[in-house]
Design an enzyme around this catalytic site. Sequence first.
Site, PDB file in Angstrom:
ATOM      1  CG  HIS A 102    -106.564  58.295 115.145  1.00 44.04           C
ATOM      2  ND1 HIS A 102    -107.085  57.097 114.705  1.00 44.04           N
ATOM      3  CD2 HIS A 102    -106.790  59.194 114.159  1.00 44.04           C
ATOM      4  CE1 HIS A 102    -107.575  57.252 113.487  1.00 44.04           C
ATOM      5  NE2 HIS A 102    -107.429  58.514 113.131  1.00 44.04           N
ATOM      6  CD  GLU A 154    -110.098  57.477 138.920  1.00 46.78           C
ATOM      7  OE1 GLU A 154    -109.334  56.527 138.706  1.00 46.78           O
ATOM      8  OE2 GLU A 154    -110.005  58.201 139.925  1.00 46.78           O
ATOM      9  CB  SER A 182    -102.901  59.294 147.517  1.00 41.97           C
ATOM     10  OG  SER A 182    -102.089  58.249 148.006  1.00 41.97           O
TER      11      SER A 182
END
Length: 458
Positions: free
Chosen positions: A153, A287, A274
């Site tokens: 979990h 990603e 970035s």
Amino acid sequence: MWGGRFADGPSAIMREINASIPFDKALWRQDIAASKAHVAMLGAQGIIAAEDAATISAGLDAVAAEYERDGVPEDWDREDIHMTTEARLAELIGPVAGRLHTARSRNDQVATDFRLWVREALAEMDAGLAELQRALVTRAGEHADAIMPGFTHLQTAQPVTLGHHLMAYYEMFRRDRARIAEAAGRLNECPLGSAALAGTGFPIDRAATAAALGFARPTANSLDAVSDRDFALDFLYCCATSALHLSRLAEEVILWASQPFGFIRLPDSLSTGSSIMPQKKNPDAAELVRGHTGRVIGALTSLMITMKGLPLAYSKDMQDDKPPVFEAAALMGLSIAAMTGMIAESSFNTERMRAAAELGYATATDLADWLVREAGVPFREAHHITGEAVKLAEARGVALDQLSLAELQKIDARIDARVYQALSVDASVAARASYGGTAPDEVRRQVAAARRALGMEE
Ligand code: ARG
């Protein structure tokens, strides 16, 4: 090539919707190989003259050399790779080129070419996954002792070793490779000679063309052979399952690379920055692996839906079988390579992992197990006692093994000083030496077995 019975040519829309050359030109090597096998068989069987077969075969080599040098021309009037090649062949060698299409149809031709292409794609994916497995096994061997929190979990559950965690992915990719081997086995039959759908009246030798193209045998039913795309679906299922595993690994890399986790530092070569926040190093490659999985699963869905309503035998819908397969294969190649690089070149912050394992009361189960083993307490009661200890530690903001013996004994008098040996994360992982468990020695055994299976030296 089929204009004999038509008074008018196709409209612009018809030409455009019909043309598969923009994508099926990727099949040119397979198309040439299958045509060469076919024409050699036609010559050997005396269906066409041996000189004609030789002329056509040499002409096909010349077409292949042009494709190799200049690429495949995209002329919509030539529809697809089969007609493009045949038309160019006719330009090069004259009307004898027209004998190549004896006893065959584009229906068995495309089924054969596409199988040959998928056979290679399966082999490439398998090789890529083997490389990824080698990276996982190497890193797992380096970190067989490194302790990290194991989660269920996504809550800290029990300490595990980083090596054990990485070897879990080795197992997933082992199953993926077994699936690829099964798919390759089922694909291993040659449709060539099924002709349009019913077979042919010419005395062809299907066993010869099957053998020449490296297939185990010819397909058994011509109607099935020209309408079957199970081999492409098998391939896409292999891709989808493997993409799903890559995506889970990518998700963990993304979590681990985030500042609150700080478990992993990605290689600069597989990260981006970035444009506005100079401190950032983004896990874009991971990603994108996670994102590509949606497209790969979509490719499987797409072909299943294309196929589900088709009566026997060939229908033009089946021309749409190729884009999803080509797209999935390309995405898989990139995703597997990206994850291999990430596993091979990331550095793991094992101190940080260990600290996280020590923070999360990960050894609570060990306290309960100790009460069962050393004090004869039934497990359910031991679970309750341990819960009290966790509550107290939490209230005081300390780890379980920082509670004093007096504090522990106030919760249950049967606890004695030996308990501290069980409460460390090292003792916890070392104790889990059951087959397949997380103990460093057991992980080393798993790594050694995997290295043998992969043919890596030990
Ligand atoms: N371009 C077609 C395809 O990819 C080749 C088969 C066409 N056969 C036919 N009878 N129109 O499916």
